[in-house]
Design a protein around this motif. Structure first.
Motif, PDB file in Angstrom:
ATOM      1  N   LEU A 117       0.854  -1.196   0.000  1.00 36.40           N
ATOM      2  CA  LEU A 117       0.000   0.000   0.000  1.00 36.40           C
ATOM      3  C   LEU A 117       0.886   1.241   0.000  1.00 36.40           C
ATOM      4  N   THR A 118       0.738   2.087  -1.003  1.00 35.32           N
ATOM      5  CA  THR A 118       1.553   3.299  -1.122  1.00 35.32           C
ATOM      6  C   THR A 118       0.658   4.505  -1.382  1.00 35.32           C
ATOM      7  N   GLY A 119       1.277   5.683  -1.393  1.00 35.01           N
ATOM      8  CA  GLY A 119       0.542   6.893  -1.725  1.00 35.01           C
ATOM      9  C   GLY A 119      -0.547   7.218  -0.725  1.00 35.01           C
ATOM     10  N   THR A 120      -1.628   7.799  -1.246  1.00 41.17           N
ATOM     11  CA  THR A 120      -2.730   8.236  -0.385  1.00 41.17           C
ATOM     12  C   THR A 120      -3.360   7.097   0.406  1.00 41.17           C
ATOM     13  N   PRO A 121      -3.626   5.922  -0.197  1.00 40.38           N
ATOM     14  CA  PRO A 121      -4.197   4.824   0.604  1.00 40.38           C
ATOM     15  C   PRO A 121      -3.301   4.421   1.776  1.00 40.38           C
ATOM     16  N   GLY A 122      -1.987   4.407   1.560  1.00 36.75           N
ATOM     17  CA  GLY A 122      -1.074   4.068   2.635  1.00 36.75           C
ATOM     18  C   GLY A 122      -1.091   5.102   3.740  1.00 36.75           C
ATOM     19  N   LEU A 123      -1.148   6.364   3.361  1.00 39.03           N
ATOM     20  CA  LEU A 123      -1.211   7.436   4.355  1.00 39.03           C
ATOM     21  C   LEU A 123      -2.519   7.375   5.135  1.00 39.03           C
ATOM     22  N   MET A 124      -3.622   7.097   4.444  1.00 38.23           N
ATOM     23  CA  MET A 124      -4.910   7.004   5.115  1.00 38.23           C
ATOM     24  C   MET A 124      -4.917   5.871   6.136  1.00 38.23           C
ATOM     25  N   LEU A 125      -4.430   4.693   5.718  1.00 37.41           N
ATOM     26  CA  LEU A 125      -4.388   3.558   6.628  1.00 37.41           C
ATOM     27  C   LEU A 125      -3.503   3.860   7.833  1.00 37.41           C
ATOM     28  N   SER A 126      -2.357   4.459   7.598  1.00 37.09           N
ATOM     29  CA  SER A 126      -1.439   4.783   8.679  1.00 37.09           C
ATOM     30  C   SER A 126      -2.051   5.822   9.620  1.00 37.09           C
ATOM     31  N   GLY A 127      -2.742   6.808   9.035  1.00 36.84           N
ATOM     32  CA  GLY A 127      -3.407   7.818   9.858  1.00 36.84           C
ATOM     33  C   GLY A 127      -4.515   7.216  10.703  1.00 36.84           C
ATOM     34  N   ILE A 128      -5.251   6.286  10.118  1.00 39.30           N
ATOM     35  CA  ILE A 128      -6.299   5.594  10.871  1.00 39.30           C
ATOM     36  C   ILE A 128      -5.694   4.828  12.040  1.00 39.30           C
ATOM     37  N   ALA A 129      -4.574   4.145  11.785  1.00 36.21           N
ATOM     38  CA  ALA A 129      -3.899   3.421  12.867  1.00 36.21           C
ATOM     39  C   ALA A 129      -3.457   4.376  13.963  1.00 36.21           C
ATOM     40  N   GLY A 130      -2.967   5.554  13.567  1.00 34.40           N
ATOM     41  CA  GLY A 130      -2.568   6.545  14.556  1.00 34.40           C
ATOM     42  C   GLY A 130      -3.731   7.011  15.406  1.00 34.40           C
ATOM     43  N   GLY A 131      -4.881   7.246  14.765  1.00 36.32           N
ATOM     44  CA  GLY A 131      -6.059   7.680  15.512  1.00 36.32           C
ATOM     45  C   GLY A 131      -6.541   6.631  16.498  1.00 36.32           C
ATOM     46  N   ILE A 132      -6.550   5.372  16.068  1.00 30.79           N
ATOM     47  CA  ILE A 132      -6.951   4.287  16.965  1.00 30.79           C
ATOM     48  C   ILE A 132      -5.965   4.174  18.127  1.00 30.79           C
ATOM     49  N   GLY A 133      -4.653   4.248  17.800  1.00 32.43           N
ATOM     50  CA  GLY A 133      -3.642   4.162  18.845  1.00 32.43           C
ATOM     51  C   GLY A 133      -3.788   5.267  19.869  1.00 32.43           C
ATOM     52  N   PHE A 134      -4.074   6.474  19.401  1.00 26.91           N
ATOM     53  CA  PHE A 134      -4.243   7.599  20.323  1.00 26.91           C
ATOM     54  C   PHE A 134      -5.353   7.337  21.323  1.00 26.91           C
ATOM     55  N   TRP A 135      -6.532   6.963  20.837  1.00 28.49           N
ATOM     56  CA  TRP A 135      -7.677   6.849  21.727  1.00 28.49           C
ATOM     57  C   TRP A 135      -7.598   5.625  22.632  1.00 28.49           C
ATOM     58  N   VAL A 136      -7.029   4.536  22.154  1.00 28.56           N
ATOM     59  CA  VAL A 136      -6.889   3.356  23.014  1.00 28.56           C
ATOM     60  C   VAL A 136      -6.015   3.686  24.224  1.00 28.56           C
ATOM     61  N   VAL A 137      -4.967   4.474  23.989  1.00 25.60           N
ATOM     62  CA  VAL A 137      -4.059   4.852  25.071  1.00 25.60           C
ATOM     63  C   VAL A 137      -4.633   5.995  25.907  1.00 25.60           C
ATOM     64  N   ALA A 138      -5.228   6.985  25.247  1.00 27.68           N
ATOM     65  CA  ALA A 138      -5.594   8.228  25.920  1.00 27.68           C
ATOM     66  C   ALA A 138      -6.976   8.220  26.550  1.00 27.68           C
ATOM     67  N   PHE A 139      -7.863   7.334  26.107  1.00 29.70           N
ATOM     68  CA  PHE A 139      -9.256   7.445  26.532  1.00 29.70           C
ATOM     69  C   PHE A 139      -9.461   7.316  28.043  1.00 29.70           C
ATOM     70  N   PRO A 140      -8.812   6.359  28.718  1.00 27.91           N
ATOM     71  CA  PRO A 140      -8.996   6.295  30.188  1.00 27.91           C
ATOM     72  C   PRO A 140      -8.582   7.585  30.884  1.00 27.91           C
ATOM     73  N   LEU A 141      -7.501   8.197  30.421  1.00 29.27           N
ATOM     74  CA  LEU A 141      -7.046   9.453  31.006  1.00 29.27           C
ATOM     75  C   LEU A 141      -8.018  10.581  30.685  1.00 29.27           C
ATOM     76  N   ASP A 142      -8.632  10.541  29.510  1.00 30.50           N
ATOM     77  CA  ASP A 142      -9.636  11.540  29.151  1.00 30.50           C
ATOM     78  C   ASP A 142     -10.862  11.411  30.043  1.00 30.50           C
ATOM     79  N   THR A 143     -11.246  10.178  30.346  1.00 39.73           N
ATOM     80  CA  THR A 143     -12.378   9.954  31.248  1.00 39.73           C
ATOM     81  C   THR A 143     -12.094  10.517  32.629  1.00 39.73           C
ATOM     82  N   ILE A 144     -10.916  10.227  33.155  1.00 43.95           N
ATOM     83  CA  ILE A 144     -10.530  10.726  34.477  1.00 43.95           C
ATOM     84  C   ILE A 144     -10.492  12.252  34.464  1.00 43.95           C
ATOM     85  N   LYS A 145      -9.905  12.826  33.422  1.00 42.59           N
ATOM     86  CA  LYS A 145      -9.826  14.281  33.311  1.00 42.59           C
ATOM     87  C   LYS A 145     -11.199  14.926  33.358  1.00 42.59           C
TER      88      LYS A 145
END
Length: 199
Positions: A117-145
């Motif tokens: 996967l290259t180009g725009t599809p690769g960037l989209m998939l990678s960005g999606i992975a980044g978004g999922i990674g962010f919320w899986v890690v950050a969500f409990p702290l967001d709830t506490i906050k």
């Protein structure tokens, strides 16, 4: 891309990028904490209104605006009260943004080449992975906050809220309640953000 380079022209390591993200997220937390405190208290007043109406049978309610809430917080807690919840916000943004960039880079460098996967599809998939990674890690702290920021008692510290949650039945589940919506929202936003930035 420029965000994956360091000054001498070599490609930055994933760990370096995650560290930069953590620093940026930590700095950002000092900016967003007062904004999120006002936003959360604007929202929670309607829940309180519904509860009061059920108990009293009355329907009159005059919502407070953002200026009213800021004024009340400063009067009750001083100017530093606007940064109530800074600890979980700092942890959420520093750890979360590090994970955001880390998951993006790992997917873009290692997963996308494996699946061709290259180009725009690769960037989209990678960005999606980044978004999922962010919320899986950050969500409990967001709830506490959020719970710290809307707790009107003086005892509503980060550790007090966390202890109360963990002692509850299904306390860990509560920390992740609503994560599905956050991830669904974060998937397109993160994918588009990285794609536009890298293009």
């Amino acid at each position: 891309s420029s965000s994956s380079k360091i000054e001498n022209g070599r490609r930055a390591g994933i760990g370096q990028i995650m560290l930069a993200g953590a620093v940026a997220g930590g700095v950002n937390s000092f900016v967003v904490t007062p904004v999120e405190l006002i936003r959360n208290n604007l929202m929670v007043q309607y829940d309180s209104k519904i509860s009061r109406d059920k108990q009293s049978g009355k329907g009159s309610f005059k919502p407070r605006g953002d200026v009213d809430i800021a004024r009340d917080v400063i009067r009750q807690r001083g100017i530093m009260g606007m940064w109530r919840g800074i600890l979980p916000t700092f942890l959420r943004d520093s750890i979360g943004v590090a994970a955001w960039f880390g998951f993006f880079e790992m997917t873009h460098r290692h997963v996308c080449p494996q699946i061709g996967l290259t180009g725009t599809p690769g960037l989209m998939l990678s960005g999606i992975a980044g978004g999922i990674g962010f919320w899986v890690v950050a969500f409990p702290l967001d709830t506490i906050k959020s719970m710290v920021q809307v707790d009107s008692s003086s005892a509503g510290s980060t550790m007090t809220v966390l202890r109360t949650l963990l002692l509850q039945k299904n306390g860990l589940v509560t920390l992740y309640r609503g994560i599905g919506i956050a991830v669904i929202r974060g998937i397109p936003a993160s994918g588009i953000t990285f794609t536009v930035q890298r293009k």
